[in-house]
Design a protein around this motif. Structure first.
Motif, PDB file in Angstrom:
ATOM      1  N   HIS A   2       0.917  -1.110   0.016  1.00 35.95           N
ATOM      2  CA  HIS A   2      -0.111  -0.143  -0.042  1.00 35.95           C
ATOM      3  C   HIS A   2       0.848   1.144  -0.031  1.00 35.95           C
ATOM      4  CE1 HIS A   2       0.696   0.253   4.415  1.00 35.95           C
ATOM      5  NE2 HIS A   2       0.341   1.438   4.426  1.00 35.95           N
ATOM      6  N   GLU A   3       0.126   2.372  -0.467  1.00 40.62           N
ATOM      7  CA  GLU A   3       0.876   3.608  -0.506  1.00 40.62           C
ATOM      8  C   GLU A   3      -0.180   4.752  -0.061  1.00 40.62           C
ATOM      9  OE1 GLU A   3       2.892   6.551  -3.782  1.00 40.62           O
ATOM     10  OE2 GLU A   3       1.985   4.921  -4.616  1.00 40.62           O
ATOM     11  N   ILE A   4       0.060   5.680   0.591  1.00 42.35           N
ATOM     12  CA  ILE A   4      -0.556   6.781   0.951  1.00 42.35           C
ATOM     13  C   ILE A   4       0.526   7.980   0.630  1.00 42.35           C
ATOM     14  CG2 ILE A   4      -1.811   7.923   2.823  1.00 42.35           C
ATOM     15  CD1 ILE A   4      -1.693   5.409   4.593  1.00 42.35           C
ATOM     16  N   ARG A   5      -0.522   8.895  -0.055  1.00 42.87           N
ATOM     17  CA  ARG A   5       0.426  10.201  -0.562  1.00 42.87           C
ATOM     18  C   ARG A   5      -0.798  11.159  -0.793  1.00 42.87           C
ATOM     19  NH1 ARG A   5      -0.976  10.669  -5.591  1.00 42.87           N
ATOM     20  NH2 ARG A   5      -1.152   8.851  -7.089  1.00 42.87           N
ATOM     21  N   TRP A   6      -0.130  12.391  -0.753  1.00 48.44           N
ATOM     22  CA  TRP A   6      -0.909  13.565  -1.291  1.00 48.44           C
ATOM     23  C   TRP A   6      -1.580  13.464  -2.392  1.00 48.44           C
ATOM     24  CZ3 TRP A   6      -2.511  15.734   2.931  1.00 48.44           C
ATOM     25  CH2 TRP A   6      -1.976  16.094   3.962  1.00 48.44           C
ATOM     26  N   ALA A   7      -2.871  13.699  -2.785  1.00 48.27           N
ATOM     27  CA  ALA A   7      -3.359  13.620  -3.995  1.00 48.27           C
ATOM     28  C   ALA A   7      -2.809  14.661  -4.975  1.00 48.27           C
ATOM     29  CB  ALA A   7      -4.807  13.738  -4.024  1.00 48.27           C
ATOM     30  N   ARG A   8      -2.966  14.161  -6.477  1.00 53.89           N
ATOM     31  CA  ARG A   8      -2.474  15.043  -7.325  1.00 53.89           C
ATOM     32  C   ARG A   8      -3.654  15.164  -8.358  1.00 53.89           C
ATOM     33  NH1 ARG A   8       2.532  11.447  -6.739  1.00 53.89           N
ATOM     34  NH2 ARG A   8       1.518  10.105  -8.525  1.00 53.89           N
ATOM     35  N   LEU A   9      -3.572  16.107  -9.289  1.00 51.99           N
ATOM     36  CA  LEU A   9      -4.807  16.439 -10.176  1.00 51.99           C
ATOM     37  C   LEU A   9      -5.171  14.976 -11.093  1.00 51.99           C
ATOM     38  CD1 LEU A   9      -4.294  20.035 -11.527  1.00 51.99           C
ATOM     39  CD2 LEU A   9      -6.120  19.039 -10.387  1.00 51.99           C
ATOM     40  N   MET A  62      -5.137   6.733  -0.847  1.00 53.49           N
ATOM     41  CA  MET A  62      -4.449   5.495  -0.480  1.00 53.49           C
ATOM     42  C   MET A  62      -4.728   4.508  -1.767  1.00 53.49           C
ATOM     43  SD  MET A  62      -5.286   3.119   2.913  1.00 53.49           S
ATOM     44  CE  MET A  62      -3.880   2.225   3.571  1.00 53.49           C
ATOM     45  N   LEU A  63      -3.631   3.876  -1.876  1.00 56.46           N
ATOM     46  CA  LEU A  63      -3.566   2.908  -2.888  1.00 56.46           C
ATOM     47  C   LEU A  63      -3.039   1.578  -2.528  1.00 56.46           C
ATOM     48  CD1 LEU A  63      -1.719   5.524  -4.743  1.00 56.46           C
ATOM     49  CD2 LEU A  63      -3.347   4.688  -6.272  1.00 56.46           C
ATOM     50  N   ASN A  65      -1.451  -1.847  -4.463  1.00 60.47           N
ATOM     51  CA  ASN A  65      -1.267  -2.379  -5.813  1.00 60.47           C
ATOM     52  C   ASN A  65      -1.430  -1.401  -6.682  1.00 60.47           C
ATOM     53  OD1 ASN A  65      -0.154  -4.695  -4.386  1.00 60.47           O
ATOM     54  ND2 ASN A  65      -2.036  -5.874  -4.494  1.00 60.47           N
ATOM     55  N   GLU A  66      -1.371  -0.084  -6.619  1.00 55.08           N
ATOM     56  CA  GLU A  66      -1.737   0.908  -7.576  1.00 55.08           C
ATOM     57  C   GLU A  66      -2.855   1.199  -7.900  1.00 55.08           C
ATOM     58  OE1 GLU A  66       1.145   0.821 -10.905  1.00 55.08           O
ATOM     59  OE2 GLU A  66       2.742   0.204  -9.627  1.00 55.08           O
ATOM     60  N   THR A  67      -3.829   0.671  -6.852  1.00 52.22           N
ATOM     61  CA  THR A  67      -5.291   0.938  -7.130  1.00 52.22           C
ATOM     62  C   THR A  67      -5.919   1.659  -6.022  1.00 52.22           C
ATOM     63  OG1 THR A  67      -5.613  -1.148  -8.406  1.00 52.22           O
ATOM     64  CG2 THR A  67      -7.727  -0.177  -7.360  1.00 52.22           C
ATOM     65  N   ALA A  68      -6.672   2.831  -6.217  1.00 52.78           N
ATOM     66  CA  ALA A  68      -7.069   3.837  -5.138  1.00 52.78           C
ATOM     67  C   ALA A  68      -8.192   2.964  -4.387  1.00 52.78           C
ATOM     68  CB  ALA A  68      -7.638   4.970  -5.914  1.00 52.78           C
ATOM     69  N   ARG A 104      -4.171   2.514   9.056  1.00 51.31           N
ATOM     70  CA  ARG A 104      -2.978   3.040   8.352  1.00 51.31           C
ATOM     71  C   ARG A 104      -3.190   4.342   7.955  1.00 51.31           C
ATOM     72  NH1 ARG A 104      -2.666  -2.408   5.565  1.00 51.31           N
ATOM     73  NH2 ARG A 104      -1.564  -3.694   7.143  1.00 51.31           N
ATOM     74  N   LEU A 105      -4.581   4.576   7.167  1.00 53.87           N
ATOM     75  CA  LEU A 105      -4.875   6.007   6.765  1.00 53.87           C
ATOM     76  C   LEU A 105      -5.002   6.985   7.691  1.00 53.87           C
ATOM     77  CD1 LEU A 105      -5.345   7.428   3.794  1.00 53.87           C
ATOM     78  CD2 LEU A 105      -7.935   6.631   4.026  1.00 53.87           C
TER      79      LEU A 105
END
Length: 165
Positions: A2-9, A62-63, A65-68, A104-105
């Motif tokens: 999993h990955e959590i990051r600030w969203a982009r356009l 939050m993603l 496997n690269e899926t939101a 986690r989020l």
């Protein structure tokens, strides 16, 4: 993974899809169907596009496997509390709930708020949303006695929870 990051356009469609689906699932037993049917992915994507392009609020995605699968929105508190932030939205797709992703989020949000210099965080929970209340209480959020009424095709009560950071 999993990955959590600030969203982009480029995330707006995923944000719209995740927010709309999880919102409808979270409130299907609480809010009237005529209100929930209006919560559409396209409308939410437009909101996120406007918000991100205008830097109106801090939105994370939050993603897995690269899926939101989840999103959250944080802002400085409009309640007038100094050094206080508000988590105005935190949503996770239903099929990922109960697997630790929500924790986690939320933990990620708390760490970012500390980095930004906040000392307290608040959030509002619908009084009828017992699952969410339990989730926040297990993570040391406490009801501070403040309630308000909102209208979503019917009157609903919200309870304010807070946590020192």
């Amino acid at each position: 993974m999993h990955e959590i990051r600030w969203a982009r356009l480029e995330d707006v469609e995923d944000l719209g899809r995740v927010h709309a689906a999880s919102y409808r699932d979270a409130y299907k037993e609480i809010m009237p169907a005529d209100y929930l049917v209006k919560v559409a992915a396209e409308e939410r994507a437009r909101h996120f596009e406007h918000s991100l392009s205008q830097d109106m609020e801090r939105t994370a995605i939050m993603l897995v496997n690269e899926t939101a699968i989840g999103c959250l929105i944080i802002n400085p508190s409009i309640e007038g509390f100094e050094s206080t932030a508000e988590i105005s939205a935190i949503y996770l797709l239903k099929e990922y709930q109960g697997s630790g992703y929500g924790t986690r989020l939320l933990d990620w949000a708390v760490e970012r708020l500390k980095e930004l210099g906040y000392i307290k965080v608040i959030l509002w929970v619908l009084q009828e949303n017992k699952a969410a209340i339990g989730f926040y209480e297990r993570r040391s959020f406490e009801f501070d006695g403040t309630e308000r009424e909102i209208y979503r095709s019917r009157n609903l009560r919200q309870m304010r929870f807070q946590k020192a950071l």
